[in-house]
Design a protein around this motif. Structure first.
Motif, mmCIF file in Angstrom:
data_model
loop_
_atom_site.group_PDB
_atom_site.id
_atom_site.type_symbol
_atom_site.label_atom_id
_atom_site.label_comp_id
_atom_site.label_asym_id
_atom_site.label_seq_id
_atom_site.Cartn_x
_atom_site.Cartn_y
_atom_site.Cartn_z
ATOM 1 N N MET A 159 0.830 -1.200 0.000
ATOM 2 C CA MET A 159 0.000 0.000 0.000
ATOM 3 C C MET A 159 0.867 1.253 0.000
ATOM 4 N N GLU A 163 1.109 4.099 -2.904
ATOM 5 C CA GLU A 163 0.877 5.504 -2.586
ATOM 6 C C GLU A 163 2.032 6.373 -3.095
ATOM 7 N N ARG A 166 1.727 6.733 -6.842
ATOM 8 C CA ARG A 166 0.681 7.682 -7.211
ATOM 9 C C ARG A 166 1.144 9.125 -7.023
ATOM 10 N N GLN A 410 -6.576 2.649 7.844
ATOM 11 C CA GLN A 410 -7.764 2.403 7.010
ATOM 12 C C GLN A 410 -8.625 3.663 6.909
ATOM 13 N N GLN A 413 -6.862 6.238 4.614
ATOM 14 C CA GLN A 413 -6.971 5.886 3.201
ATOM 15 C C GLN A 413 -8.378 6.161 2.676
ATOM 16 N N GLU A 414 -9.388 5.872 3.498
ATOM 17 C CA GLU A 414 -10.774 6.167 3.091
ATOM 18 C C GLU A 414 -10.969 7.672 2.905
ATOM 19 N N LEU A 416 -8.658 9.932 2.071
ATOM 20 C CA LEU A 416 -7.990 10.390 0.857
ATOM 21 C C LEU A 416 -8.750 9.968 -0.385
ATOM 22 N N ALA A 417 -9.391 8.797 -0.316
ATOM 23 C CA ALA A 417 -10.148 8.321 -1.474
ATOM 24 C C ALA A 417 -11.469 9.063 -1.643
ATOM 25 N N GLY A 418 -11.923 9.750 -0.592
ATOM 26 C CA GLY A 418 -13.193 10.464 -0.664
ATOM 27 C C GLY A 418 -13.073 11.781 -1.409
ATOM 28 N N LYS A 421 -10.360 15.052 -0.081
ATOM 29 C CA LYS A 421 -8.971 14.682 0.203
ATOM 30 C C LYS A 421 -8.060 15.907 0.346
ATOM 31 N N TRP A 426 -6.948 16.537 6.649
ATOM 32 C CA TRP A 426 -6.032 15.461 6.231
ATOM 33 C C TRP A 426 -4.591 15.965 6.181
#
Length: 446
Positions: A159, A163, A166, A410, A413-414, A416-418, A421, A426
């Motif tokens: 993971m 990251e 990305r 977890q 990560q949720e 940042l994915a929303g 972000k 954050w």
């Protein structure tokens, strides 16, 4: 805490890196009920990277006495009165048999159980696989109680790599966009081969690709206004108020499900657009609000009323279960009830009331995610000054074992994915996440 080198053969090496605490024992009881308590068994077992139940059971087998290790309290007991030196000698034998590599003597080994039910030690330093003598009584206990594998270390590494990749791709894309903008500015509309029309189309393409990657900033809007200054005098701005245009604008701004809900009210009022009617609530606003008192606010008031009556941390679980609403709603209401109105020293207040939060997540690790989401909802409220201290009180909750690394990562990560972000929250949480990752990588290296 006094430390000593692991393994008697390394006792004279002042620079030996593998160390463990010196054993501390305490004799309890009298007569037939006399027992020896190894006070720091948990710390010793942690230094040896072995479950404390293994060392406790080994002492019992070698001494011919009953032994017991309590997983909840961390207390290791061996029946009978035994002095520290004798138990320390037995611990050295355990280290030789079940900790040190049979090839290089390094204590950095991992217990493996083969398909044929054999116990082996795999050395992380030299890679040698040692076969443990299966005639020893402890091997039977190890087969029945195998060591827990490391949870998701490979997945976490993968993971982190993904990251980083990305982030690199995003930086490369940003660099390309900067170069493209510079080239467009240098060429200008007059130097284009196809005239001003071609240059303007290039600008539109450049700005369009930029909007796909990042949201438009104030500078972009200013550039567009400057480009259209010459034509502003000749243009008459109008807004299309037809039902079809309204439908298109709503579908662009809202999700499909929300757009249908809004268009229901639009269709009912079609033909009476100028009549004064209540507008539909924007996204994120609770449609259940009635006279300024929402369902959430009522729940917060109910939780506050219970807390003001002097609820203890032990009673909190049963009280929370009595409230109506989803577990997430109840957890969010609890956090707001505990810290609503705190303006300064928010992290200190969290440390004071961590007992309530620990009781709220006790018995169900999944409820830690509910708590983290409740924290997110609370600090994002515009009137709450806790946003600056979010990393500090998250670490306080982590140190108090209220939340663990797995669920913190977890949740992050949720987030940042929303869709939010780029939120300041954050950015403030990121130092704590980086600290967690660095601490984990150091542990894995050791």
């Amino acid at each position: 805490m006094a430390l000593q080198n692991i393994g008697a053969s390394n006792s004279d090496d002042a620079f030996y890196r593998y160390k463990m605490p010196k054993m501390i024992t305490k004799i309890e009881g009298r007569g037939n009920g006399i027992k020896t308590n190894i006070v720091n068994m948990v710390d010793i077992a942690k230094a040896l990277a072995r479950p404390p139940s293994y060392t406790t059971k080994y002492f019992g087998n070698e001494l011919g006495a009953q032994s017991k290790f309590d997983e909840k309290t961390g207390v290791a007991l061996v029946n009978g009165g035994h002095d520290t030196a004798k138990l320390a000698g037995l611990l050295e034998n355990f280290i030789k048999k079940y900790v040190q590599c049979y090839g290089c003597g390094n204590p950095e080994t991992e217990v493996l159980i083969t398909k044929t039910q054999m116990v082996q030690l795999k050395c992380a330093a030299c890679g040698f696989v040692s076969d443990v003598d299966m005639r020893d009584k402890l091997t039977t206990f190890i087969l029945k109680n195998p060591p827990e594998p490391k949870k998701g270390s490979k997945e976490k590494k993968a993971m982190r790599r993904a990251e980083k990749e990305r982030l690199k791709e995003g930086e490369a894309a940003d660099e390309e966009m900067k170069k493209l903008k510079k080239e467009v500015k240098k060429k200008g509309p007059s130097t284009s081969k196809d005239g001003p029309a071609k240059a303007s189309s290039n600008k539109k393409k450049a700005s369009g690709s930029d909007e796909e990657r990042t949201p438009p900033t104030v500078n972009h809007v200013d550039e567009k206004e400057e480009d259209g200054d010459d034509d502003d005098d000749d243009v008459q701005w109008q807004t299309d108020t037809s039902a079809e245009a309204a439908r298109q604008r709503i579908q662009e701004q809202l999700s499909a499900a929300t757009a249908e809900m809004v268009m229901l009210s639009t269709n009912e009022t079609n033909g009476a657009s100028h009549s004064p009617k209540t507008a539909s609530p924007p996204p994120g606003v609770n449609p259940k609000v009635e006279n300024g008192n929402s369902t959430h606010e009522k729940l917060v008031e109910e939780v506050k009323a219970k807390l003001q009556k002097g609820v203890t941390a032990n009673q909190l679980q049963s009280i929370l279960a009595s409230f109506s609403g989803s577990p997430q709603d109840v957890m969010t209401a609890l956090f707001e009830a505990l810290f609503d109105g705190v303006e300064k020293g928010f992290a200190k207040e969290v440390a004071k009331k961590k007992g309530y939060l620990a009781a709220a997540v006790a018995g169900d690790e999944g409820s830690q995610l509910l708590l983290l989401r409740a924290i997110e909802a609370f600090v994002l409220k515009p009137s709450v000054p806790a946003l600056k201290e979010v990393a500090i009180f998250l670490k306080a909750l982590y140190d108090a074992d209220v939340v663990v690394e797995e669920y913190v990562m977890q949740w992050y990560q949720e987030g940042l994915a929303g869709g939010n972000k780029d939120s300041q929250m954050w950015k403030n949480v990121r130092p704590f996440i980086e600290w967690l990752q660095s601490a984990e990588s150091e542990t894995e290296e050791e």
